[in-house]
Design a protein around this motif. Structure first.
Motif, PDB file in Angstrom:
ATOM      1  N   ASP A   5       0.852  -1.192   0.000  1.00 29.66           N
ATOM      2  CA  ASP A   5       0.000   0.000   0.000  1.00 29.66           C
ATOM      3  C   ASP A   5       0.885   1.237   0.000  1.00 29.66           C
ATOM      4  OD1 ASP A   5      -2.737  -0.612  -0.109  1.00 29.66           O
ATOM      5  OD2 ASP A   5      -2.740  -1.257   1.985  1.00 29.66           O
ATOM      6  N   VAL A   6       0.621   2.139  -0.926  1.00 29.30           N
ATOM      7  CA  VAL A   6       1.391   3.389  -1.016  1.00 29.30           C
ATOM      8  C   VAL A   6       0.428   4.568  -0.896  1.00 29.30           C
ATOM      9  CG1 VAL A   6       2.964   4.783  -2.403  1.00 29.30           C
ATOM     10  CG2 VAL A   6       3.038   2.274  -2.580  1.00 29.30           C
ATOM     11  N   LEU A  37      -0.451  -3.097 -10.936  1.00 26.93           N
ATOM     12  CA  LEU A  37      -1.270  -2.130 -10.211  1.00 26.93           C
ATOM     13  C   LEU A  37      -2.606  -2.785  -9.873  1.00 26.93           C
ATOM     14  CD1 LEU A  37      -1.601   0.794  -9.220  1.00 26.93           C
ATOM     15  CD2 LEU A  37      -2.510   1.359 -11.488  1.00 26.93           C
ATOM     16  N   VAL A  38      -2.874  -2.932  -8.582  1.00 25.84           N
ATOM     17  CA  VAL A  38      -4.088  -3.606  -8.114  1.00 25.84           C
ATOM     18  C   VAL A  38      -5.199  -2.597  -7.856  1.00 25.84           C
ATOM     19  CG1 VAL A  38      -5.056  -5.061  -6.287  1.00 25.84           C
ATOM     20  CG2 VAL A  38      -2.713  -5.457  -7.097  1.00 25.84           C
ATOM     21  N   ASN A  39      -4.852  -1.446  -7.309  1.00 28.94           N
ATOM     22  CA  ASN A  39      -5.848  -0.477  -6.876  1.00 28.94           C
ATOM     23  C   ASN A  39      -5.227   0.907  -6.950  1.00 28.94           C
ATOM     24  OD1 ASN A  39      -7.275   1.291  -4.912  1.00 28.94           O
ATOM     25  ND2 ASN A  39      -8.480  -0.546  -4.500  1.00 28.94           N
ATOM     26  N   GLN A  80      -2.241   0.451  -4.545  1.00 31.05           N
ATOM     27  CA  GLN A  80      -1.909  -0.878  -4.047  1.00 31.05           C
ATOM     28  C   GLN A  80      -1.288  -1.632  -5.217  1.00 31.05           C
ATOM     29  OE1 GLN A  80      -4.464  -4.520  -2.548  1.00 31.05           O
ATOM     30  NE2 GLN A  80      -4.358  -2.926  -0.970  1.00 31.05           N
ATOM     31  N   VAL A  81      -0.083  -2.133  -5.005  1.00 28.93           N
ATOM     32  CA  VAL A  81       0.664  -2.780  -6.078  1.00 28.93           C
ATOM     33  C   VAL A  81       1.168  -4.142  -5.628  1.00 28.93           C
ATOM     34  CG1 VAL A  81       1.412  -0.572  -7.063  1.00 28.93           C
ATOM     35  CG2 VAL A  81       2.874  -1.743  -5.401  1.00 28.93           C
ATOM     36  N   GLU A 286       3.541   0.510   2.912  1.00 29.49           N
ATOM     37  CA  GLU A 286       3.343  -0.548   3.896  1.00 29.49           C
ATOM     38  C   GLU A 286       2.973  -1.853   3.202  1.00 29.49           C
ATOM     39  OE1 GLU A 286       1.634   1.967   7.673  1.00 29.49           O
ATOM     40  OE2 GLU A 286       0.226   1.414   6.078  1.00 29.49           O
ATOM     41  N   SER A 287       3.367  -2.953   3.806  1.00 24.22           N
ATOM     42  CA  SER A 287       3.032  -4.272   3.283  1.00 24.22           C
ATOM     43  C   SER A 287       1.594  -4.619   3.638  1.00 24.22           C
ATOM     44  CB  SER A 287       3.985  -5.320   3.867  1.00 24.22           C
ATOM     45  OG  SER A 287       3.607  -6.614   3.462  1.00 24.22           O
TER      46      SER A 287
END
Length: 317
Positions: A5-6, A37-39, A80-81, A286-287
């Motif tokens: 998460d960025v 790229l998930v989100n 979210q990647v 963060e993971s």
């Protein structure tokens, strides 16, 4: 594979309500075999109309046209990647390192173009002597030479946080033996091009799994590093700030020929001269502990939101 998460928050403050010109934003990465790229969401505290395009390098560009006035503008990007571990540098098509000096093909030379600016042109004597000494210490293949250059900058130069927008020239960084991550990236690129490598600038984020205890420099802000094109290996990442090579700690957002082309956000305001108070930037990476809980991909939106409380200090790559 890491799912990360960025959150990248930028807040501008003014002494009075002001209007805004168009803002050009480079905040969304493109999918690749190394990162999916998930989100992605983009939120602004002032309503805005967004236009999405690509620049000459293929980076995703968002242009925001803001409606109204405010004394505080907040822009927040959340990504979210999924970041995959890279292939080892030695695992080229031939199973060996690339021979140095490089022999780019005619097509590669044409396509690399400006990424070869300065190829073969010596620096001033002191810097040139240092480059030749590094080359001698890391004789062998191209990857070994570049890895040695990356490590020597990491070990021999002092990291500093700089709030100025400018990037130092290779000569300035060498003279001071210090700089921010963008200075080290530009220095690495300048030396790599001098040695005949096609190299470009990368802007993005750094994932520090220790939360600050690992000694990695550049977390908590945007980060910068370099990529070099090696025949058979493609574009390989080198982060001289941390001595990282092709690392899954690096989250690439944009690639450009020169540092000034990679500003995450650039824009203007319309108001009384001197109304600008300051800029606050904060980045968290963060993971995601449970991939099963990850959300599905939504469309990027620019929705009104409450202005965020800025971090206590501004940080810049």
């Amino acid at each position: 594979m890491k799912r990360l998460d960025v959150t990248h928050r930028t807040t501008y403050r003014y002494s009075e309500p002001v209007a805004f010109g168009p803002h050009r934003m480079m905040l969304r990465p493109r999918d690749s075999h190394e990162m999916s790229l998930v989100n992605a969401t983009l939120t602004t505290s002032l309503p805005a109309e967004l236009t999405w395009t690509y620049d000459v390098f293929g980076n995703v560009i968002c242009t925001a046209q803001f409606d109204g006035t405010t004394d505080e503008l907040s822009i927040e990007s959340h990504l979210q990647v999924e970041r995959y571990a890279p292939t080892e540098l030695s695992l080229f098509v031939t199973g060996a390192d690339v021979a140095y000096p490089l022999a780019y093909s005619p097509d590669e030379l044409t396509d690399l173009g400006a990424c070869l600016t300065g190829s073969g042109e010596p620096f001033e004597p002191e810097l040139e002597a240092w480059v030749q000494a590094v080359t001698a210490r890391h004789a062998g293949g191209a990857a070994a030479l570049l890895a040695g250059l990356c490590q020597e900058i990491h070990a021999g130069f002092t990291y500093e946080t700089r709030f100025e927008e400018s990037t130092r020239s290779p000569a300035e960084t060498f003279g001071l033996r210090s700089g921010a991550c963008r200075d080290f990236a530009a220095f690495f690129i300048g030396v790599a091009r001098r040695l005949g490598f096609g190299a470009r600038f990368v802007s993005g984020y750094l994932f520090d799994p220790s939360g600050g205890d690992s000694g990695l420099q550049g977390a908590g802000a945007t980060h910068a590093w370099a990529e070099v094109f090696l025949p058979g290996a493609g574009w390989v990442e080198f982060d001289p700030t941390n001595g990282l090579i092709a690392s899954d700690h690096l989250i690439r957002v944009a690639v450009t020929r020169e540092p000034h082309q990679a500003r995450p956000i650039a824009g203007s305001f319309v108001g009384t001269p001197g109304a600008f108070i300051g800029l606050w930037v904060g980045v968290t990476v963060e993971s995601v502990e449970s991939a099963a809980e990850a959300a599905s991909v939504p469309e990027l939106v620019a929705a009104p939101a409450q202005a965020a409380t800025p971090p206590t200090e501004a940080v810049a790559a």
